[in-house]
Design a protein around this motif. Sequence first.
Motif, PDB file in Angstrom:
ATOM      1  N   TRP A  15       0.819  -1.217   0.000  1.00 27.11           N
ATOM      2  CA  TRP A  15       0.000   0.000   0.000  1.00 27.11           C
ATOM      3  C   TRP A  15       0.849   1.261   0.000  1.00 27.11           C
ATOM      4  CZ3 TRP A  15      -3.179  -2.146   4.698  1.00 27.11           C
ATOM      5  CH2 TRP A  15      -3.981  -3.196   4.260  1.00 27.11           C
ATOM      6  N   GLY A  16       2.158   1.137   0.252  1.00 28.08           N
ATOM      7  CA  GLY A  16       3.003   2.323   0.407  1.00 28.08           C
ATOM      8  C   GLY A  16       3.069   3.190  -0.830  1.00 28.08           C
ATOM      9  N   GLY A  17       2.842   2.607  -2.024  1.00 30.57           N
ATOM     10  CA  GLY A  17       2.898   3.399  -3.241  1.00 30.57           C
ATOM     11  C   GLY A  17       1.577   4.029  -3.632  1.00 30.57           C
ATOM     12  N   ASN A  18       0.528   3.824  -2.834  1.00 30.23           N
ATOM     13  CA  ASN A  18      -0.783   4.393  -3.154  1.00 30.23           C
ATOM     14  C   ASN A  18      -0.867   5.860  -2.740  1.00 30.23           C
ATOM     15  OD1 ASN A  18      -1.241   1.791  -3.884  1.00 30.23           O
ATOM     16  ND2 ASN A  18      -3.002   1.453  -2.574  1.00 30.23           N
ATOM     17  N   TYR A  19      -1.911   6.514  -3.171  1.00 25.95           N
ATOM     18  CA  TYR A  19      -2.130   7.899  -2.778  1.00 25.95           C
ATOM     19  C   TYR A  19      -3.635   8.153  -2.671  1.00 25.95           C
ATOM     20  CZ  TYR A  19      -3.427   8.911  -7.622  1.00 25.95           C
ATOM     21  OH  TYR A  19      -4.047   8.915  -8.838  1.00 25.95           O
ATOM     22  N   VAL A  20      -3.980   9.205  -1.948  1.00 27.82           N
ATOM     23  CA  VAL A  20      -5.367   9.631  -1.787  1.00 27.82           C
ATOM     24  C   VAL A  20      -5.442  11.109  -2.160  1.00 27.82           C
ATOM     25  CG1 VAL A  20      -7.272   9.972  -0.180  1.00 27.82           C
ATOM     26  CG2 VAL A  20      -5.826   7.948   0.026  1.00 27.82           C
ATOM     27  N   GLN A  21      -6.396  11.467  -2.983  1.00 20.71           N
ATOM     28  CA  GLN A  21      -6.552  12.859  -3.399  1.00 20.71           C
ATOM     29  C   GLN A  21      -7.699  13.499  -2.639  1.00 20.71           C
ATOM     30  OE1 GLN A  21      -7.357  13.534  -7.575  1.00 20.71           O
ATOM     31  NE2 GLN A  21      -6.373  15.535  -7.524  1.00 20.71           N
TER      32      GLN A  21
END
Length: 393
Positions: A15-21
């Motif tokens: 999950w470390g490479g995910n992002y939330v906008q």
Amino acid sequence: MRRASEIPDGESMGWGGNYVQLRAFMVRDLGLSGRALIAFAIIHGFASRSGSCTSTLAYFAWWLGCSERSCTTTLQRLETAGLIAVDRGRDSRGARRNSYRLTERGARPPRLEVADGAWDLEDDSLVVTGPMVSCLGLRGRDLVTYAVLFERLQDGGECAVPLSALAAWSGSSIQTARRSARRLEALGLVDHRVEWAEHSVPRSLYRLGRVRAQVKAIPTTLPEEPQAPNPEPVRAADRFDELRPHVLTTRNFRYGREAYHDLLAMGVTHEEVVSRLDDARRRFLADNPDRPERYLPQCHRLLEGVRVELEDERARTERVGRARGDDALTLARAANLPGALGTEACRLLEESQRAAARGDSELSAKLAGDRRAWCERHRDEVWGKRERTAAGA
């Protein structure tokens, strides 16, 4: 349901490479903040692309920094508010697995501006990245506050960020936003100083700290601090306590240690740090003789001011060094000096201008040689004399 301590590590789960906008309307029109804001942004990101979000409670818990039970409560509040719809079901193994969809109000909310300071948000958006959670360990308002600062400061420069913008994005008061920014500063994630503008109006200036550079270089893990090959840094660190008699107040004195190390890394000696601190203290007390002790600048503020002064001096020295090699700048500088040196420079400049006006190329070429020769003979005298004159003034 698992507690917060039982949530799997985000790096091991990928999950470390995910992002939330985070979008402005989530705060401005829906009035979301804290965990509800992050949870809704996760659902909005997936549902706006594929129609639904099937993330697990563990995934929500990792982003929110809480237990799965707290995540369930947060999601139920979003459902009760009419922002999401939940399709409850089970996966192929019989485990409970919900699917989340946006409602009409969640997908296209009316513009209400229910958040305090909503005018600061306009139509901005923020990106909260996985390393901010996995590497820096930020959650809640601190995570949102850091995302705001990172968005504005990621070019590496210094920028004035109003506390009203931090408060609007985090859905908190000005005081709470200030406390959140101070926690980030204590962690070394941001550097902060106060600049007094015209009419004694203070501005909060921020720049990203050294930890941010490590995260940028390696997005998923923070590198270990290299071990010093000699004990000199330890002895230098021990001398930090010797600064106590030279600061205005010893409140939160320990927070100045990192700024002290930054000065040492710039090649500044301990004695020079002490001397500059004494000068800064004298100047401040002369300008503010009646300032109460609790409003005196703390150690890290003074050291940050010393660092800025040194950087300005070095930049000015570099500019002067470049200008010394420019004949046109040397002549212009000499023309402003009193005495024979200034008179000669003015004569050369006037003769060159008259030759150029008459179109006499031969005389202009001869005078160009005379200017070069004159600058070579008097360069050190021109720049040195100007510096001594400025110092005497």
